[in-house]
Enzyme design. Structure first.
Site, PDB file in Angstrom:
ATOM      1  N   LYS A 111       7.848  46.179  74.078  1.00  0.00           N
ATOM      2  CA  LYS A 111       6.691  47.072  74.201  1.00  0.00           C
ATOM      3  C   LYS A 111       7.088  48.528  74.009  1.00  0.00           C
ATOM      4  O   LYS A 111       6.358  49.298  73.389  1.00  0.00           O
ATOM      5  CB  LYS A 111       6.029  46.897  75.564  1.00  0.00           C
ATOM      6  CG  LYS A 111       5.231  45.612  75.633  1.00  0.00           C
ATOM      7  CD  LYS A 111       4.401  45.555  76.878  1.00  0.00           C
ATOM      8  CE  LYS A 111       3.458  44.365  76.795  1.00  0.00           C
ATOM      9  NZ  LYS A 111       2.723  44.151  78.010  1.00  0.00           N
ATOM     10  N   LYS A 204       3.868  36.292  70.328  1.00  0.00           N
ATOM     11  CA  LYS A 204       2.938  35.624  71.257  1.00  0.00           C
ATOM     12  C   LYS A 204       1.557  36.290  71.226  1.00  0.00           C
ATOM     13  O   LYS A 204       1.452  37.504  71.009  1.00  0.00           O
ATOM     14  CB  LYS A 204       3.508  35.619  72.681  1.00  0.00           C
ATOM     15  CG  LYS A 204       3.390  36.940  73.410  1.00  0.00           C
ATOM     16  CD  LYS A 204       3.430  36.761  74.928  1.00  0.00           C
ATOM     17  CE  LYS A 204       3.064  38.080  75.612  1.00  0.00           C
ATOM     18  NZ  LYS A 204       2.585  37.995  76.943  1.00  0.00           N
ATOM     19  N   LYS A 207      -2.935  40.311  75.180  1.00  0.00           N
ATOM     20  CA  LYS A 207      -4.121  41.172  75.252  1.00  0.00           C
ATOM     21  C   LYS A 207      -3.851  42.508  74.597  1.00  0.00           C
ATOM     22  O   LYS A 207      -4.732  43.107  74.021  1.00  0.00           O
ATOM     23  CB  LYS A 207      -4.497  41.418  76.710  1.00  0.00           C
ATOM     24  CG  LYS A 207      -5.052  40.210  77.401  1.00  0.00           C
ATOM     25  CD  LYS A 207      -5.584  40.603  78.770  1.00  0.00           C
ATOM     26  CE  LYS A 207      -5.092  39.662  79.835  1.00  0.00           C
ATOM     27  NZ  LYS A 207      -3.732  39.924  80.288  1.00  0.00           N
TER      28      LYS A 207
HETATM   29  N1  AQP Z   1       0.609  33.779  74.413  1.00  0.00           N
HETATM   30  C1  AQP Z   1       0.686  33.204  75.606  1.00  0.00           C
HETATM   31  N2  AQP Z   1       0.955  31.875  75.710  1.00  0.00           N
HETATM   32  C2  AQP Z   1       1.025  31.272  76.926  1.00  0.00           C
HETATM   33  N3  AQP Z   1       0.839  31.939  78.093  1.00  0.00           N
HETATM   34  C3  AQP Z   1       0.574  33.262  78.036  1.00  0.00           C
HETATM   35  N4  AQP Z   1       0.312  34.180  78.982  1.00  0.00           N
HETATM   36  C4  AQP Z   1       0.096  35.374  78.390  1.00  0.00           C
HETATM   37  N5  AQP Z   1       0.189  35.264  77.063  1.00  0.00           N
HETATM   38  C5  AQP Z   1       0.484  33.956  76.800  1.00  0.00           C
HETATM   39  C6  AQP Z   1       0.292  33.905  80.407  1.00  0.00           C
HETATM   40  O1  AQP Z   1      -0.943  34.385  80.933  1.00  0.00           O
HETATM   41  C7  AQP Z   1      -0.738  34.871  82.262  1.00  0.00           C
HETATM   42  C8  AQP Z   1      -1.316  36.265  82.399  1.00  0.00           C
HETATM   43  O2  AQP Z   1      -0.573  37.101  81.531  1.00  0.00           O
HETATM   44  P1  AQP Z   1      -0.686  38.654  81.300  1.00  0.00           P
HETATM   45  O3  AQP Z   1      -1.989  39.174  81.760  1.00  0.00           O
HETATM   46  O4  AQP Z   1       0.519  39.347  81.830  1.00  0.00           O
HETATM   47  O5  AQP Z   1      -0.433  38.629  79.731  1.00  0.00           O
HETATM   48  P2  AQP Z   1      -1.023  39.076  78.353  1.00  0.00           P
HETATM   49  O6  AQP Z   1      -2.321  38.413  78.082  1.00  0.00           O
HETATM   50  O7  AQP Z   1       0.055  38.947  77.364  1.00  0.00           O
HETATM   51  O8  AQP Z   1      -1.404  40.570  78.597  1.00  0.00           O
HETATM   52  P3  AQP Z   1      -0.673  41.869  78.258  1.00  0.00           P
HETATM   53  O9  AQP Z   1      -1.390  42.975  79.003  1.00  0.00           O
HETATM   54  O10 AQP Z   1      -0.513  42.048  76.785  1.00  0.00           O
HETATM   55  O11 AQP Z   1       0.680  41.603  78.961  1.00  0.00           O
HETATM   56  P4  AQP Z   1       2.139  41.166  78.602  1.00  0.00           P
HETATM   57  O12 AQP Z   1       2.276  41.222  77.104  1.00  0.00           O
HETATM   58  O13 AQP Z   1       2.920  42.170  79.347  1.00  0.00           O
HETATM   59  O14 AQP Z   1       2.365  39.776  79.155  1.00  0.00           O
HETATM   60  C9  AQP Z   1       0.786  34.827  82.501  1.00  0.00           C
HETATM   61  O15 AQP Z   1       1.113  33.684  83.254  1.00  0.00           O
HETATM   62  C10 AQP Z   1       1.358  34.703  81.123  1.00  0.00           C
HETATM   63  O16 AQP Z   1       2.591  34.002  81.120  1.00  0.00           O
END
Ligand code: AQP
Length: 338
Positions: A111, A204, A207
């Site tokens: 990031k 992956k 969001k």
């Molecule tokens: N691509 C994914 N495949 C499987 N599981 C996923 N999770 C997130 N992306 C995938 C799981 O969802 C839960 C919440 O995650 P989050 O809100 O931290 O993740 P996000 O959607 O990826 O949001 P952000 O803001 O972009 O955060 P980062 O990139 O920091 O994770 C978790 O259990 C996660 O494993």
């Protein structure tokens, strides 16, 4: 009873990765364990965000979690910033974790290198404008988990390294200050553990980092789901084969089909001779999976009062547990108790 804890950031709209990698396990776990689920709004401050939208996003995230099947009468659903012990314990753990450990976290490196900061600077985490909170995020996540004596943490595969850090920090603190924390185990689902971006299948679905066309949102209408799947990047061959390294796009579609409709990705591949037919079936399976969630979402999202009451009750219960753990940790750390 085994305790389960997990969290989601209100950093954007919920997508298939969240649903398949995490929420489905959460729903199943709430019936078998003492389950606490947290909307981790403090984590959402680590990247550039819109302060005027965060509170609304937090409520919408709660609505989405109820729509996927969390039952507030069965599990505890709360907002991280409503329980002040999260940042309090973070400090004790920041004085336990090391710079070296945090510098190894691939999500931070990724990031920071993408320039997710106010200034748009990148540079592998060395840019002066990358927030300290992005660097220390895994320690806050360790506090989220350790505060609740969680035995089990259902997360997607992307959180494996952060979970390992939470375990290491707990073990080190226990070793130095006496037995204080339960050492948690990660619970990663066998299907849907790492849903990839449909446009960039080596990255992956996320969001905050994914491409809009490569991200299937839980609330995407059926025609949008179908369009995104139809346009998913595959490769220049035509053979449907499960090989995530050589054929990441096709393998991601097979993983999605397996997660949404059941089966083994490699076996499912044998039933297809064209990418088009595979995409049609993936789209049908996803639409069928998401439709009931979208119906429930429409029912719960309008009543903000009810959502706030659910979150207030959740925070009250969470606070009881967290306050006791924080006090135990503060005593173990040798602080003079008031
Ligand atoms: N691509 C994914 N495949 C499987 N599981 C996923 N999770 C997130 N992306 C995938 C799981 O969802 C839960 C919440 O995650 P989050 O809100 O931290 O993740 P996000 O959607 O990826 O949001 P952000 O803001 O972009 O955060 P980062 O990139 O920091 O994770 C978790 O259990 C996660 O494993």
């Amino acid at each position: 009873m085994t305790r389960v804890l997990s969290g989601v950031q209100p950093s954007g709209e919920m997508h298939l990765g969240n649903y398949l990698g995490a929420f489905r396990s959460w729903v199943a776990d709430q019936h078998e364990h003492d389950a606490l689920y947290c909307i981790v709004d403090l984590h959402a401050l680590t990247l550039d965000y819109d302060p005027s939208a965060l509170a609304e996003r937090t409520l919408v995230t709660a609505a989405c979690l109820l729509a996927v099947g969390l039952d507030p009468a069965t599990c505890t659903l709360f907002v991280q910033s409503h329980v002040p012990e999260h940042p309090r314990l973070t400090w004790l753990l920041e004085c336990t974790a090391t710079m070296g450990e945090l510098q190894r976290m691939t999500q931070f490196k990724d990031k920071a290198a993408r320039g997710h900061d106010d200034g748009g600077g990148g540079g592998g985490g060395e840019a002066p404008s990358v927030r300290v909170g992005l660097f220390t995020y895994p320690v806050l996540m360790a506090a989220d988990i350790l505060l609740y004596d969680a035995d089990r943490v259902p997360v997607g595969d992307d959180q494996r390294q952060h979970l390992e850090l939470a375990r290491d920090v707990a073990i080190r603190f226990n070793g130095r200050c006496g037995d204080t924390f339960v050492v948690p185990e990660a619970a990663i689902p066998s299907a849907g553990a790492r849903v990839m971006d449909l446009q960039e299948p080596t990255r992956k679905m996320s969001k905050t980092v994914s491409s809009p066309q490569g991200t299937v949102l839980v609330l995407d209408p059926p025609e949008v789901v179908r369009r995104k799947v139809r346009r998913a990047v595959t490769d220049t061959e035509s053979e449907v084969r499960y090989d995530p390294k050589a054929k990441p796009g096709v393998s991601n579609l097979l993983d999605l089909l397996a997660a949404a409709a059941g089966g083994e990705p490699a076996r499912l591949a044998e039933g297809y001779t064209t990418y088009g037919a595979l995409k049609d079936d993936v789209a049908d399976a996803l639409v069928a999976l998401l439709e009931p969630v979208q119906q429930r979402y429409a029912e719960v999202v309008a009543d903000h009062g009810a959502l706030r009451r659910i979150l207030a009750a959740g925070a009250e219960r969470a606070h009881l547990i967290a306050a006791a753990t924080y006090e135990r940790a503060a005593r173990s750390a040798g602080l003079l108790m008031p």
